[in-house]
Design a protein around this motif. Structure first.
Motif, PDB file in Angstrom:
ATOM      1  N   TYR A 221      -0.051   7.344  -6.464  1.00 26.02           N
ATOM      2  CA  TYR A 221      -1.249   6.650  -6.009  1.00 26.02           C
ATOM      3  C   TYR A 221      -0.852   5.449  -5.161  1.00 26.02           C
ATOM      4  O   TYR A 221       0.285   4.990  -5.179  1.00 26.02           O
ATOM      5  N   ARG A 222      -1.806   4.958  -4.429  1.00 25.26           N
ATOM      6  CA  ARG A 222      -1.639   3.711  -3.679  1.00 25.26           C
ATOM      7  C   ARG A 222      -2.884   2.860  -3.905  1.00 25.26           C
ATOM      8  O   ARG A 222      -3.975   3.377  -4.171  1.00 25.26           O
ATOM      9  N   PRO A 223      -2.754   1.536  -3.798  1.00 27.01           N
ATOM     10  CA  PRO A 223      -3.931   0.670  -3.934  1.00 27.01           C
ATOM     11  C   PRO A 223      -4.966   0.974  -2.852  1.00 27.01           C
ATOM     12  O   PRO A 223      -4.607   1.268  -1.708  1.00 27.01           O
ATOM     13  N   ASP A 224      -6.231   0.914  -3.230  1.00 25.35           N
ATOM     14  CA  ASP A 224      -7.323   1.133  -2.273  1.00 25.35           C
ATOM     15  C   ASP A 224      -8.098  -0.181  -2.148  1.00 25.35           C
ATOM     16  O   ASP A 224      -8.901  -0.537  -3.012  1.00 25.35           O
ATOM     17  N   ARG A 225      -7.853  -0.913  -1.068  1.00 22.84           N
ATOM     18  CA  ARG A 225      -8.454  -2.236  -0.902  1.00 22.84           C
ATOM     19  C   ARG A 225      -9.964  -2.174  -0.686  1.00 22.84           C
ATOM     20  O   ARG A 225     -10.652  -3.203  -0.804  1.00 22.84           O
ATOM     21  N   LYS A 226     -10.479  -0.969  -0.378  1.00 22.05           N
ATOM     22  CA  LYS A 226     -11.911  -0.852  -0.085  1.00 22.05           C
ATOM     23  C   LYS A 226     -12.762  -0.664  -1.334  1.00 22.05           C
ATOM     24  O   LYS A 226     -13.986  -0.698  -1.257  1.00 22.05           O
TER      25      LYS A 226
ATOM     26  N   THR B 207       0.822  -1.212   0.000  1.00 27.81           N
ATOM     27  CA  THR B 207       0.000   0.000   0.000  1.00 27.81           C
ATOM     28  C   THR B 207       0.857   1.264   0.000  1.00 27.81           C
ATOM     29  O   THR B 207       0.346   2.367   0.243  1.00 27.81           O
ATOM     30  N   GLU B 208       2.143   1.117  -0.252  1.00 25.62           N
ATOM     31  CA  GLU B 208       3.004   2.289  -0.338  1.00 25.62           C
ATOM     32  C   GLU B 208       2.744   3.028  -1.645  1.00 25.62           C
ATOM     33  O   GLU B 208       2.247   2.461  -2.627  1.00 25.62           O
ATOM     34  N   LEU B 209       3.092   4.311  -1.674  1.00 25.44           N
ATOM     35  CA  LEU B 209       2.839   5.130  -2.845  1.00 25.44           C
ATOM     36  C   LEU B 209       3.626   4.634  -4.054  1.00 25.44           C
ATOM     37  O   LEU B 209       4.782   4.246  -3.944  1.00 25.44           O
ATOM     38  N   VAL B 210       2.958   4.668  -5.195  1.00 28.08           N
ATOM     39  CA  VAL B 210       3.583   4.343  -6.473  1.00 28.08           C
ATOM     40  C   VAL B 210       3.536   5.613  -7.328  1.00 28.08           C
ATOM     41  O   VAL B 210       2.525   6.327  -7.347  1.00 28.08           O
ATOM     42  N   GLU B 211       4.618   5.909  -8.005  1.00 31.14           N
ATOM     43  CA  GLU B 211       4.660   7.098  -8.875  1.00 31.14           C
ATOM     44  C   GLU B 211       4.843   6.653 -10.321  1.00 31.14           C
ATOM     45  O   GLU B 211       5.728   5.850 -10.622  1.00 31.14           O
ATOM     46  N   ILE B 212       3.999   7.182 -11.205  1.00 29.94           N
ATOM     47  CA  ILE B 212       4.109   6.861 -12.628  1.00 29.94           C
ATOM     48  C   ILE B 212       4.200   8.164 -13.430  1.00 29.94           C
ATOM     49  O   ILE B 212       3.658   9.198 -13.040  1.00 29.94           O
ATOM     50  N   ASP B 213       4.919   8.097 -14.535  1.00 25.81           N
ATOM     51  CA  ASP B 213       4.998   9.233 -15.452  1.00 25.81           C
ATOM     52  C   ASP B 213       3.752   9.252 -16.328  1.00 25.81           C
ATOM     53  O   ASP B 213       3.275   8.204 -16.775  1.00 25.81           O
ATOM     54  N   VAL B 214       3.250  10.475 -16.574  1.00 28.43           N
ATOM     55  CA  VAL B 214       2.016  10.614 -17.360  1.00 28.43           C
ATOM     56  C   VAL B 214       2.241  11.624 -18.490  1.00 28.43           C
ATOM     57  O   VAL B 214       1.987  12.823 -18.327  1.00 28.43           O
TER      58      VAL B 214
ATOM     59  N   HIS C 267     -14.012   8.767   2.534  1.00 29.28           N
ATOM     60  CA  HIS C 267     -15.181   8.064   2.011  1.00 29.28           C
ATOM     61  C   HIS C 267     -15.521   8.462   0.569  1.00 29.28           C
ATOM     62  O   HIS C 267     -16.347   7.806  -0.062  1.00 29.28           O
ATOM     63  N   THR C 268     -14.918   9.520   0.065  1.00 24.45           N
ATOM     64  CA  THR C 268     -15.229   9.947  -1.289  1.00 24.45           C
ATOM     65  C   THR C 268     -14.101   9.543  -2.241  1.00 24.45           C
ATOM     66  O   THR C 268     -12.932   9.539  -1.872  1.00 24.45           O
ATOM     67  N   ARG C 269     -14.494   9.204  -3.447  1.00 27.90           N
ATOM     68  CA  ARG C 269     -13.526   8.803  -4.455  1.00 27.90           C
ATOM     69  C   ARG C 269     -13.924   9.383  -5.797  1.00 27.90           C
ATOM     70  O   ARG C 269     -15.116   9.478  -6.117  1.00 27.90           O
ATOM     71  N   SER C 270     -12.919   9.724  -6.589  1.00 29.62           N
ATOM     72  CA  SER C 270     -13.186  10.232  -7.929  1.00 29.62           C
ATOM     73  C   SER C 270     -13.574   9.077  -8.846  1.00 29.62           C
ATOM     74  O   SER C 270     -13.415   7.900  -8.506  1.00 29.62           O
ATOM     75  N   GLU C 271     -14.051   9.434 -10.013  1.00 32.57           N
ATOM     76  CA  GLU C 271     -14.414   8.413 -11.005  1.00 32.57           C
ATOM     77  C   GLU C 271     -13.196   7.576 -11.392  1.00 32.57           C
ATOM     78  O   GLU C 271     -13.287   6.358 -11.555  1.00 32.57           O
ATOM     79  N   VAL C 272     -12.034   8.229 -11.518  1.00 30.26           N
ATOM     80  CA  VAL C 272     -10.803   7.518 -11.887  1.00 30.26           C
ATOM     81  C   VAL C 272     -10.387   6.568 -10.773  1.00 30.26           C
ATOM     82  O   VAL C 272      -9.981   5.423 -11.023  1.00 30.26           O
ATOM     83  N   GLU C 273     -10.467   7.018  -9.523  1.00 29.93           N
ATOM     84  CA  GLU C 273     -10.082   6.174  -8.393  1.00 29.93           C
ATOM     85  C   GLU C 273     -10.977   4.938  -8.303  1.00 29.93           C
ATOM     86  O   GLU C 273     -10.500   3.833  -8.039  1.00 29.93           O
ATOM     87  N   THR C 274     -12.263   5.123  -8.533  1.00 25.99           N
ATOM     88  CA  THR C 274     -13.201   4.001  -8.492  1.00 25.99           C
ATOM     89  C   THR C 274     -12.948   3.034  -9.637  1.00 25.99           C
ATOM     90  O   THR C 274     -13.048   1.808  -9.474  1.00 25.99           O
ATOM     91  N   ARG C 275     -12.607   3.567 -10.798  1.00 27.86           N
ATOM     92  CA  ARG C 275     -12.403   2.727 -11.979  1.00 27.86           C
ATOM     93  C   ARG C 275     -11.209   1.793 -11.814  1.00 27.86           C
ATOM     94  O   ARG C 275     -11.261   0.628 -12.218  1.00 27.86           O
ATOM     95  N   TYR C 276     -10.133   2.293 -11.186  1.00 29.89           N
ATOM     96  CA  TYR C 276      -8.909   1.502 -11.093  1.00 29.89           C
ATOM     97  C   TYR C 276      -8.618   0.979  -9.693  1.00 29.89           C
ATOM     98  O   TYR C 276      -7.606   0.295  -9.486  1.00 29.89           O
ATOM     99  N   GLY C 277      -9.463   1.294  -8.738  1.00 35.03           N
ATOM    100  CA  GLY C 277      -9.261   0.786  -7.383  1.00 35.03           C
ATOM    101  C   GLY C 277      -8.043   1.372  -6.696  1.00 35.03           C
ATOM    102  O   GLY C 277      -7.287   0.653  -6.027  1.00 35.03           O
ATOM    103  N   ILE C 278      -7.845   2.674  -6.866  1.00 33.44           N
ATOM    104  CA  ILE C 278      -6.662   3.325  -6.307  1.00 33.44           C
ATOM    105  C   ILE C 278      -7.071   4.564  -5.520  1.00 33.44           C
ATOM    106  O   ILE C 278      -8.178   5.094  -5.676  1.00 33.44           O
ATOM    107  N   ASP C 279      -6.165   5.014  -4.683  1.00 31.26           N
ATOM    108  CA  ASP C 279      -6.312   6.281  -3.970  1.00 31.26           C
ATOM    109  C   ASP C 279      -5.223   7.208  -4.498  1.00 31.26           C
ATOM    110  O   ASP C 279      -4.034   6.969  -4.278  1.00 31.26           O
TER     111      ASP C 279
END
Length: 311
Positions: A90-95, A63-70, A207-219
């Motif tokens: 981002y980090r994985p969001d298990r919830k 669950t540690e932060l991951v950094e990607i180039d965009v 408790h709130t998540r963006s559309e992108v966060e929900t789509r990929y299961g990330i925070d």
């Protein structure tokens, strides 16, 4: 003797069962329970977990932060090619679950990276249809805020804008349901205080998540826009245009100076040669004529450079 062996085997078997029944989930990780190699959707939190021995296995997810180039490329209203570079943490969001299964474990890093890049390209491309190149260069910070809102907030602040209540006198931005792409950057430029407050509050709302966060299961922790600039092809086109304009200017100057040389009595060729040498003393000209133009050329060049006709 046989009973001792049997008892020993039973004890060894029980020990093996017990040892494989428990699993330790280390800090900053969660475990995805798999049964016969297939994910069950059950998540094991940090600490000691229980599973069916020899049947279940556990995949550890950090669950540690991951950094990607965009990176992203897009075209502006004035047909210029621009390129943006940035990074997303981002980090994985298990919830985040879909059909009882953790969404993140179904994703690869490549899928997430490609999806994030496509999102940036789509957002900037939509703006490119109504904004010219210089707008993107000048409003880089507003673009960064806008993209952070899309990535991190369940509802970006421009969607709830009310120009009679936003606190900005004589606000010219339309209300939230009427804001179009042409007004979007202006909103994030003029309403930066509202935007900052929304992004600051996001860190405290789990408790709130963006559309992108929900789509990929990330925070998503943060999107950092490093630069927006003209693409290599556009820069080359600018340089060619600049060189062409310089050549055209040099030609006009040459004609102007040649006319002055003719006014001093030079022939057309001598006048052009005189203009060439006045513009660039390194240019070597050999003038041969029955009238001895070599001497005439030197005199005209001297006259042009001492009487205000030079560069």
């Amino acid at each position: 003797m046989i009973s001792i062996i049997v008892i020993s085997l039973i004890l060894i078997g029980c020990g093996a069962l017990l040892s494989d029944m428990f699993v330790q989930i280390p800090a900053y990780h969660f475990g995805v329970l798999e049964r016969f190699g297939r994910r069950t959707g059950r998540i094991l939190e940090e600490g000691l977990g229980v599973k069916l021995p020899f049947i279940d296995s556990v995949e550890l997810i950090s669950t540690e932060l991951v950094e990607i180039d965009v990176p992203a490329n897009f075209t502006t209203k004035d047909k210029l090619q621009l390129t943006s570079s940035g990074s997303l943490q981002y980090r994985p969001d298990r919830k985040v679950a879909r059909d009882g299964r953790c969404v993140f474990v179904e994703m690869s890093e490549e899928i997430i990276k490609s999806g994030i890049s496509d999102t940036v390209k789509a957002k900037l491309g939509a703006l490119g249809g109504v904004k010219v190149g210089k707008d993107f260069i000048e409003l880089r910070h507003s673009i960064s805020d806008m993209l952070n809102c899309f990535f991190r907030l369940e509802r970006p602040p421009h969607k709830d804008h009310n120009k009679t209540q936003c606190g900005i006198s004589d606000c010219k931005i339309s209300n939230g349901d009427e804001i179009d792409a042409a007004e979007l950057l202006e909103f994030y430029k003029t309403h930066w205080l509202i935007v900052k407050g929304a992004l600051d509050n996001e860190r405290n709302d789990v408790h709130t998540r963006s559309e992108v966060e929900t789509r990929y299961g990330i925070d998503i922790e943060y999107y950092a826009l490093a630069s927006i600039d003209f693409s290599k092809a556009t820069m080359e086109a600018f340089e060619k245009k600049k060189q062409a304009e310089a050549r055209a200017g040099a030609f006009d100057k040459k004609i102007e100076m040649a006319k002055k040389a003719q006014e001093l009595g030079a022939s057309a060729q001598v006048a052009l040669n005189a203009a060439d040498i006045s513009l660039d003393p390194l240019v070597e000209k050999k003038v041969v004529s029955v009238e001895g133009d070599v001497g005439v050329l030197g005199g005209i060049v001297a006259a042009m450079t001492t009487k205000g006709g030079g560069k």
